[in-house]
Design a protein around this motif. Sequence first.
Motif, PDB file in Angstrom:
ATOM      1  N   ALA A  33       0.940  -1.221  -0.055  1.00 54.12           N
ATOM      2  CA  ALA A  33       0.059  -0.001   0.133  1.00 54.12           C
ATOM      3  C   ALA A  33       0.900   1.319   0.056  1.00 54.12           C
ATOM      4  CB  ALA A  33      -0.840   0.005   1.321  1.00 54.12           C
ATOM      5  N   THR A  34       1.970   1.318   0.627  1.00 56.49           N
ATOM      6  CA  THR A  34       2.956   2.276   0.857  1.00 56.49           C
ATOM      7  C   THR A  34       3.584   2.425  -0.393  1.00 56.49           C
ATOM      8  OG1 THR A  34       4.526   1.040   1.923  1.00 56.49           O
ATOM      9  CG2 THR A  34       3.128   2.235   3.181  1.00 56.49           C
ATOM     10  N   VAL A  35       3.881   1.425  -1.190  1.00 54.48           N
ATOM     11  CA  VAL A  35       4.682   1.598  -2.279  1.00 54.48           C
ATOM     12  C   VAL A  35       3.453   2.213  -3.496  1.00 54.48           C
ATOM     13  CG1 VAL A  35       5.492   0.197  -4.649  1.00 54.48           C
ATOM     14  CG2 VAL A  35       6.224  -0.287  -2.291  1.00 54.48           C
ATOM     15  N   LEU A  46      11.453   5.387  -7.116  1.00 50.90           N
ATOM     16  CA  LEU A  46      12.344   5.847  -6.137  1.00 50.90           C
ATOM     17  C   LEU A  46      11.696   6.289  -5.050  1.00 50.90           C
ATOM     18  CD1 LEU A  46      15.093   6.262  -5.509  1.00 50.90           C
ATOM     19  CD2 LEU A  46      15.105   8.457  -6.722  1.00 50.90           C
ATOM     20  N   ASP A  47      10.453   7.229  -5.434  1.00 46.83           N
ATOM     21  CA  ASP A  47       9.787   7.691  -4.330  1.00 46.83           C
ATOM     22  C   ASP A  47       8.713   6.891  -3.611  1.00 46.83           C
ATOM     23  OD1 ASP A  47      10.675  10.414  -4.970  1.00 46.83           O
ATOM     24  OD2 ASP A  47       8.941  10.947  -5.864  1.00 46.83           O
ATOM     25  N   ALA A  48       8.424   5.710  -4.298  1.00 44.70           N
ATOM     26  CA  ALA A  48       7.748   4.622  -3.853  1.00 44.70           C
ATOM     27  C   ALA A  48       8.412   3.967  -2.829  1.00 44.70           C
ATOM     28  CB  ALA A  48       7.079   3.871  -5.032  1.00 44.70           C
ATOM     29  N   GLY A  49       9.684   3.570  -3.342  1.00 44.38           N
ATOM     30  CA  GLY A  49      10.697   2.738  -2.449  1.00 44.38           C
ATOM     31  C   GLY A  49      11.179   3.380  -1.113  1.00 44.38           C
ATOM     32  N   ALA A  50      11.115   4.746  -1.426  1.00 46.46           N
ATOM     33  CA  ALA A  50      11.569   5.601  -0.203  1.00 46.46           C
ATOM     34  C   ALA A  50      10.471   5.538   1.096  1.00 46.46           C
ATOM     35  CB  ALA A  50      11.932   7.047  -0.486  1.00 46.46           C
ATOM     36  N   VAL A  51       9.267   5.772   0.460  1.00 45.86           N
ATOM     37  CA  VAL A  51       8.175   5.723   1.279  1.00 45.86           C
ATOM     38  C   VAL A  51       7.831   4.529   2.136  1.00 45.86           C
ATOM     39  CG1 VAL A  51       5.718   5.833   1.744  1.00 45.86           C
ATOM     40  CG2 VAL A  51       6.929   7.525  -0.011  1.00 45.86           C
ATOM     41  N   ALA A  52       7.953   3.299   1.076  1.00 46.21           N
ATOM     42  CA  ALA A  52       7.959   1.846   1.869  1.00 46.21           C
ATOM     43  C   ALA A  52       9.040   1.672   2.778  1.00 46.21           C
ATOM     44  CB  ALA A  52       7.791   0.862   0.676  1.00 46.21           C
ATOM     45  N   GLY A  53      10.460   2.053   2.446  1.00 41.38           N
ATOM     46  CA  GLY A  53      11.494   1.883   3.140  1.00 41.38           C
ATOM     47  C   GLY A  53      11.584   2.818   4.439  1.00 41.38           C
ATOM     48  N   ALA A  54      10.782   3.909   4.615  1.00 44.26           N
ATOM     49  CA  ALA A  54      10.626   4.682   5.710  1.00 44.26           C
ATOM     50  C   ALA A  54       9.759   3.786   6.820  1.00 44.26           C
ATOM     51  CB  ALA A  54      10.049   6.067   5.378  1.00 44.26           C
ATOM     52  N   TRP A  55       8.573   3.115   6.159  1.00 42.29           N
ATOM     53  CA  TRP A  55       7.747   2.285   6.971  1.00 42.29           C
ATOM     54  C   TRP A  55       8.712   1.146   7.713  1.00 42.29           C
ATOM     55  CZ3 TRP A  55       5.937  -2.750   7.002  1.00 42.29           C
ATOM     56  CH2 TRP A  55       4.862  -3.054   7.601  1.00 42.29           C
ATOM     57  N   THR A  95      -3.834  11.976   3.382  1.00 34.52           N
ATOM     58  CA  THR A  95      -4.289  13.335   3.368  1.00 34.52           C
ATOM     59  C   THR A  95      -3.077  14.293   2.925  1.00 34.52           C
ATOM     60  OG1 THR A  95      -3.799  13.875   5.454  1.00 34.52           O
ATOM     61  CG2 THR A  95      -6.106  13.008   4.762  1.00 34.52           C
ATOM     62  N   THR A  96      -1.702  13.647   2.877  1.00 37.68           N
ATOM     63  CA  THR A  96      -0.816  14.412   2.087  1.00 37.68           C
ATOM     64  C   THR A  96      -0.371  13.870   0.874  1.00 37.68           C
ATOM     65  OG1 THR A  96       1.449  15.602   2.760  1.00 37.68           O
ATOM     66  CG2 THR A  96       1.256  13.239   3.080  1.00 37.68           C
ATOM     67  N   SER A  97       0.293  14.722   0.003  1.00 34.12           N
ATOM     68  CA  SER A  97       0.977  14.226  -1.283  1.00 34.12           C
ATOM     69  C   SER A  97       2.290  14.515  -1.581  1.00 34.12           C
ATOM     70  CB  SER A  97       0.288  14.966  -2.430  1.00 34.12           C
ATOM     71  OG  SER A  97       0.284  16.348  -2.057  1.00 34.12           O
ATOM     72  N   GLY A  98       3.136  15.215  -0.972  1.00 27.42           N
ATOM     73  CA  GLY A  98       4.532  15.639  -0.951  1.00 27.42           C
ATOM     74  C   GLY A  98       5.218  14.167  -0.497  1.00 27.42           C
ATOM     75  N   THR A  99       6.325  14.077  -1.187  1.00 28.24           N
ATOM     76  CA  THR A  99       7.091  12.996  -1.057  1.00 28.24           C
ATOM     77  C   THR A  99       7.822  12.958   0.294  1.00 28.24           C
ATOM     78  OG1 THR A  99       7.727  12.404  -3.398  1.00 28.24           O
ATOM     79  CG2 THR A  99       9.077  11.576  -1.675  1.00 28.24           C
ATOM     80  N   THR A 100       8.060  13.916   0.805  1.00 28.46           N
ATOM     81  CA  THR A 100       8.916  14.402   2.097  1.00 28.46           C
ATOM     82  C   THR A 100       7.789  13.861   3.285  1.00 28.46           C
ATOM     83  OG1 THR A 100      10.537  15.892   1.144  1.00 28.46           O
ATOM     84  CG2 THR A 100      10.173  15.752   3.693  1.00 28.46           C
ATOM     85  N   GLN A 101       6.619  14.517   3.176  1.00 31.75           N
ATOM     86  CA  GLN A 101       5.662  14.242   4.205  1.00 31.75           C
ATOM     87  C   GLN A 101       5.180  12.758   4.163  1.00 31.75           C
ATOM     88  OE1 GLN A 101       5.803  16.611   2.006  1.00 31.75           O
ATOM     89  NE2 GLN A 101       4.509  18.629   2.412  1.00 31.75           N
ATOM     90  N   LEU A 102       5.086  12.297   2.899  1.00 35.16           N
ATOM     91  CA  LEU A 102       4.706  10.956   3.030  1.00 35.16           C
ATOM     92  C   LEU A 102       5.830  10.017   3.614  1.00 35.16           C
ATOM     93  CD1 LEU A 102       3.184  10.394  -0.676  1.00 35.16           C
ATOM     94  CD2 LEU A 102       2.117  10.224   1.230  1.00 35.16           C
ATOM     95  N   ILE A 103       7.180  10.247   3.568  1.00 36.71           N
ATOM     96  CA  ILE A 103       8.159   9.631   4.076  1.00 36.71           C
ATOM     97  C   ILE A 103       8.189   9.616   5.738  1.00 36.71           C
ATOM     98  CG2 ILE A 103      10.621   9.513   4.287  1.00 36.71           C
ATOM     99  CD1 ILE A 103      10.918  10.116   1.496  1.00 36.71           C
ATOM    100  N   CYS A 104       7.785  10.913   6.184  1.00 35.18           N
ATOM    101  CA  CYS A 104       7.911  11.102   7.491  1.00 35.18           C
ATOM    102  C   CYS A 104       6.577  10.424   8.203  1.00 35.18           C
ATOM    103  CB  CYS A 104       7.529  12.590   7.763  1.00 35.18           C
ATOM    104  SG  CYS A 104       9.030  13.778   7.331  1.00 35.18           S
ATOM    105  N   PHE A 105       5.400  10.453   7.411  1.00 37.89           N
ATOM    106  CA  PHE A 105       4.305   9.775   7.856  1.00 37.89           C
ATOM    107  C   PHE A 105       4.548   8.215   7.894  1.00 37.89           C
ATOM    108  CE2 PHE A 105       2.037  13.614   7.522  1.00 37.89           C
ATOM    109  CZ  PHE A 105       1.311  13.840   8.864  1.00 37.89           C
ATOM    110  N   GLY A 106       5.235   7.913   6.843  1.00 35.96           N
ATOM    111  CA  GLY A 106       5.464   6.315   6.727  1.00 35.96           C
ATOM    112  C   GLY A 106       6.448   5.927   7.834  1.00 35.96           C
ATOM    113  N   ALA A 107       7.276   6.723   8.207  1.00 37.70           N
ATOM    114  CA  ALA A 107       8.219   6.258   9.266  1.00 37.70           C
ATOM    115  C   ALA A 107       7.475   6.353  10.460  1.00 37.70           C
ATOM    116  CB  ALA A 107       9.485   7.318   9.311  1.00 37.70           C
ATOM    117  N   LEU A 108       6.602   7.247  10.803  1.00 38.00           N
ATOM    118  CA  LEU A 108       5.740   7.328  11.994  1.00 38.00           C
ATOM    119  C   LEU A 108       4.993   6.313  12.155  1.00 38.00           C
ATOM    120  CD1 LEU A 108       4.836   8.609  14.708  1.00 38.00           C
ATOM    121  CD2 LEU A 108       3.069   9.962  12.988  1.00 38.00           C
TER     122      LEU A 108
END
Length: 389
Positions: A33-35, A46-55, A95-108
């Motif tokens: 789902a995060t990917v 690349l962004d998809a992997g970063a979000v999944a990797g943060a999780w 509710t967010t769309s920016g990659t940086t925000q997605l990475i932060c919320f994914g890590a959380l």
Amino acid sequence: MRVYMDLLKYGAARRLIAATATGKFGFAIFPLATVLLGHGSSGSFLDAGAVAGAWSTGGTITGPLRGHLVDRYGHRVPLAALALLTAVAATGLATTSGTTQLICFGALAGAAAPPIVAGIRPLWTQAVSRDLVHSAYALDAVLTEVTKICGPLLAAVAAAYSPQLGVVTAGALLVTGTCLVVLHPPTDRPSVASGTDWGVLASPALRLLCAANICAGLCLGALTVALPARAAEHGSAADAGWMFACLAVGSALAGTVMGTPRSTAPITGYLTAFVWLTLALTPLTIASASPLLVVLLISAGAAFAPMTICLFELLDAHAPRHTAVAAMMWMVAAEELGIAAGTVTAGATAQHAGAWLALFTAAVGGGLGALVVVTYRARLQRERRSGLR
């Protein structure tokens, strides 16, 4: 199958099964789902992997701490707090769309993921009679394989309607599973001496199990890359789906059979699972015919559920009661570390030498696990005997 019917006669067992199944589905959905969310937001893998990797990274780093909190304060308050943070993280992802925000919320989301499965494991001994605990562990392992098959499918279906729906579904399942555990009657907690926060790894046996779990993760991580690489060499990487399904089917069947009472010592079963995995994976490096691949993959998968069941029993034998959840979370963290190493190693070998070497890397992971267990088997047995005195 009678043992499973006997298990379901216990009301507490039915509640724990519902909780673990719900939680496992949440964890099975979240990675894909995060990917899909990351890719849908920017169109970049690349962004998809970063979000999944943060999780994944968030979960690995905080895993032992989350387990320790449950051990120290009971399962109600820590799990409720983590469920709240999970809901916040899932809402942020949706509710967010920016990659940086997605990475932060994914890590959380990863860092706050409630340790539902690890938290339920010590509850089985109080929910069912002693002779059914092994069967409960087997059912838990089978549910893991079922969710591995169905979870990604649910993630893909949800994402077909909206990339955000997948993470919302996963978050809702995790929160629901957590609530079911929180509503379970509280258990007596052994007193925890000061200074034992990180004492889980003081036990040589638990350090051994961590090392073995790193090897198991190395094997799983290598397969994550090696099977799509093999499929790509013979058509399309997307065809790897049926290969992973074969692994899961083999694991589910073996877990179901292993739920019946047996006399084999857990350490012997744990070693056998690693040896079997190595022997089944090695021929995959040269096999090409689809029927043979199906047989070998189902055979290899038959090692995973028994490995999990024996690990649970070994933790029962060697982890002090006041570290039961933290000990399991250390195992999860060790496996995640191995998965990361296996993924990177198999990716490099598949790119430069082909899928056969990536598959051989997976077999090596199983072999290393067997070597670790053989090397320290006597120490495990000595510690077990001293614990019985």
